[in-house]
Design a protein around this motif. Structure first.
Motif, short mmCIF file in Angstrom:
data_model
loop_
_atom_site.label_atom_id
_atom_site.label_comp_id
_atom_site.label_asym_id
_atom_site.label_seq_id
_atom_site.Cartn_x
_atom_site.Cartn_y
_atom_site.Cartn_z
N ALA A 164 0.87 -1.18 0.00
CA ALA A 164 0.00 0.00 0.00
C ALA A 164 0.90 1.22 0.00
N ASP A 165 0.64 2.16 -0.90
CA ASP A 165 1.52 3.32 -1.02
C ASP A 165 1.60 4.06 0.32
N GLY A 166 2.82 4.46 0.67
CA GLY A 166 3.03 5.18 1.92
C GLY A 166 3.43 4.27 3.07
N ARG A 167 3.22 2.95 2.93
CA ARG A 167 3.62 2.00 3.96
C ARG A 167 4.93 1.34 3.54
N PRO A 168 5.87 1.16 4.50
CA PRO A 168 7.17 0.61 4.10
C PRO A 168 7.14 -0.88 3.79
N TYR A 169 6.23 -1.64 4.43
CA TYR A 169 6.22 -3.09 4.25
C TYR A 169 5.04 -3.51 3.38
N GLY A 170 5.32 -4.55 2.56
CA GLY A 170 4.28 -5.11 1.72
C GLY A 170 4.08 -6.58 2.04
N MET A 171 3.07 -7.16 1.39
CA MET A 171 2.75 -8.57 1.61
C MET A 171 3.35 -9.41 0.48
N PRO A 172 4.23 -10.39 0.82
CA PRO A 172 4.78 -11.25 -0.23
C PRO A 172 3.68 -12.12 -0.85
N LEU A 173 3.84 -12.40 -2.15
CA LEU A 173 2.83 -13.17 -2.88
C LEU A 173 3.53 -14.28 -3.64
N GLU A 174 2.85 -15.41 -3.75
CA GLU A 174 3.50 -16.58 -4.34
C GLU A 174 3.30 -16.71 -5.85
N SER A 175 2.34 -15.97 -6.43
CA SER A 175 2.07 -16.14 -7.86
C SER A 175 1.44 -14.88 -8.44
N VAL A 176 1.40 -14.80 -9.76
CA VAL A 176 0.77 -13.63 -10.38
C VAL A 176 -0.74 -13.65 -10.12
N ASP A 177 -1.34 -14.83 -10.08
CA ASP A 177 -2.78 -14.89 -9.79
C ASP A 177 -3.07 -14.36 -8.38
N ALA A 178 -2.20 -14.77 -7.45
CA ALA A 178 -2.37 -14.29 -6.06
C ALA A 178 -2.21 -12.77 -6.01
N ALA A 179 -1.31 -12.24 -6.85
CA ALA A 179 -1.08 -10.80 -6.86
C ALA A 179 -2.34 -10.05 -7.32
N ARG A 200 -6.49 9.34 -1.21
CA ARG A 200 -5.32 8.58 -1.65
C ARG A 200 -4.87 7.62 -0.55
N MET A 201 -4.25 6.52 -0.94
CA MET A 201 -3.81 5.52 0.05
C MET A 201 -2.85 6.11 1.07
N ARG A 202 -1.92 6.95 0.63
CA ARG A 202 -0.93 7.45 1.59
C ARG A 202 -1.54 8.40 2.62
N HIS A 203 -2.75 8.87 2.38
CA HIS A 203 -3.44 9.71 3.36
C HIS A 203 -4.42 8.91 4.21
N HIS A 204 -4.57 7.64 3.89
CA HIS A 204 -5.57 6.81 4.57
C HIS A 204 -4.93 6.20 5.82
N GLN A 205 -5.37 6.67 6.99
CA GLN A 205 -4.69 6.30 8.24
C GLN A 205 -5.17 5.00 8.86
N MET A 206 -6.19 4.36 8.29
CA MET A 206 -6.71 3.12 8.89
C MET A 206 -5.64 2.03 8.89
N PRO A 207 -5.59 1.20 9.96
CA PRO A 207 -4.66 0.05 9.92
C PRO A 207 -5.05 -0.88 8.78
N LEU A 208 -4.04 -1.48 8.15
CA LEU A 208 -4.33 -2.41 7.05
C LEU A 208 -5.08 -3.63 7.59
N PRO A 209 -5.83 -4.33 6.77
CA PRO A 209 -6.67 -5.43 7.27
C PRO A 209 -5.81 -6.59 7.81
N GLY A 210 -6.42 -7.43 8.65
CA GLY A 210 -5.69 -8.52 9.30
C GLY A 210 -5.09 -9.51 8.30
N TRP A 211 -5.76 -9.76 7.18
CA TRP A 211 -5.25 -10.75 6.21
C TRP A 211 -4.01 -10.25 5.48
N PHE A 212 -3.75 -8.94 5.57
CA PHE A 212 -2.64 -8.35 4.82
C PHE A 212 -1.37 -8.49 5.67
#
Ligand code: SF4
Length: 384
Positions: A164-179, A200-212
């Motif tokens: 998510a733009d503005g967040r330093p960490y992302g979620m690893p994905l195993e395949s293009v379909d998963a992406a 915009r995402m970088r202005h959205h202060q909500m915590p990212l969802p649990g599955w992420f």
């Protein structure tokens, strides 16, 4: 004389054009940042016949046909549909707000994800107009500094990453379909959690969802493409991010270009091309092929007489000043500063037919020197 800039509030499309000083602006969003040879030739001809023959390359790697009259809009849209460059509805066009790493290879991850997301377009929620997706799954990110809200990129482990733009960490994905699935899911979370109000995402202060499960940073970024040779062809810079349709048409006809890749960095990549034909008799070159060309450091809007809000010429002056000014230069026809929203080392702003000169400034900032004629500006920079 008109000196008060008017702010336009939305982005144009091909089905929802915007009015500008020189007529309608029709923005074309090529799929996967690529035009086939046939599409590129068709677009040039359409821009000449139905517009004023100028194409802008935007910072989202779209092409804008300028100066279209109300009467010319329908035949232009028909022509775009015939070469596969028109969406079925304005909503579809709006949703296709993808920025694609322009050096993708057929069948590679970027290509597959861009195609996969296109197929899931109908699954995306309604999002604010400027919200977009960066599909940047090459060996390392290349779009990190370009505007996007949801980023697919390469992580430090080499795996695909959704960030998510503005967040330093992302979620690893195993395949293009998963992406693709995770992108769609995160877009829904954004819309459902009030993101549309944040805009915009970088202005959205909500915590990212649990599955992420964000656990990895993006790999170190690559530098954006610059003019010169490339394994896919030749990269050509466009002065001021604009090209005459006739000049592009001449180059396409004289070259074996199989297609055109569009970048968000005022450069085109001509596939399968080694060199460009000379296009003599111009105030400044149509294409820049040296990576250190001073015109690459210069921003200038259309200015007078093309824009009705301008009271001064911009590009001819900018081209003369480019080799004489150190660092970045912005010449703006008025205080609105369309060509560059951020500060540059040198900034000239038109006002009542003269120029205000400021340093480390945006268009319209308080000037160090005011009300200069063009001759005085040239003299100041040693071009008397
Ligand atoms: S900045 Fe330039 S293009 Fe934008 S409104 Fe002013 S004169 Fe026109």
């Amino acid at each position: 004389m008109n000196t008060a800039p008017t702010v336009q509030g939305w982005c144009p499309g091909a089905l929802r054009p915007m009015t500008s000083g020189d007529g309608l602006v029709v923005r074309v969003r090529p799929r996967s940042a690529r035009l086939t040879r046939k599409q590129a030739l068709g677009l040039c001809i359409l821009a000449k016949h139905h517009g004023i023959g100028l194409l802008d390359l935007t910072n989202r790697a779209n092409l804008q046909i300028r100066g279209v009259s109300e009467q010319a809009l329908e035949p232009l849209q028909q022509g775009l549909a015939e070469v596969g460059l028109l969406d079925e509805t304005p909503e579809q066009e709006q949703r296709r707000n993808f920025l694609v790493a322009p050096d993708w290879t057929p069948g590679g991850d970027t290509d597959q994800i861009a195609r996969g997301l296109l197929e899931r377009l109908h699954d995306l929620p309604e999002l604010p107009a400027k919200v977009g997706f960066a599909i940047d799954a090459g060996v390392a990110p290349i779009l990190s500094d370009d505007s996007a809200d949801f980023r697919i990129e390469r992580g430090t482990s080499g795996r695909l990453l959704l960030r998510a733009d503005g967040r330093p960490y992302g979620m690893p994905l195993e395949s293009v379909d998963a992406a693709v699935s995770a992108l769609v899911r995160l877009a829904h979370w954004f819309a459902d959690s009030g993101g549309n109000e944040s805009r915009r995402m970088r202005h959205h202060q909500m915590p990212l969802p649990g599955w992420f499960t964000a656990s990895e940073t993006a790999a170190p970024a690559r530098a954006p493409l610059k003019p010169g040779s490339h394994m896919l062809g030749l990269i050509a810079g466009l002065p001021f991010g604009q090209i005459e349709a006739e000049a592009l048409l001449q180059v396409l006809k004289a070259s074996p270009a199989k297609g055109l890749r569009l970048t968000p960095w005022r450069c085109l990549l001509l596939e399968g091309v080694n060199s460009l034909p000379a296009l003599p008799g111009r105030e400044f070159p149509a294409f820049l092929t040296e990576p250190d060309d001073p015109l690459l450091r210069v921003q200038a809007c259309a200015g007078a007489p093309r824009c009705s809000q301008a009271t001064v010429a911009t590009r001819s002056l900018a081209a003369r000043l480019a080799p004489r000014v150190k660092g970045t230069l912005h010449v703006s026809g008025c205080a609105k500063g369309c060509a560059c929203p951020s500060a540059t080392e040198t900034c000239l702003t038109g006002r009542d037919g003269q120029y205000d000169l400021a340093f480390q400034a945006q268009a319209g900032d308080p000037p160090q020197r005011s009300a200069l004629t063009e001759a005085e500006v040239l003299k100041f920079f040693g071009d008397a």
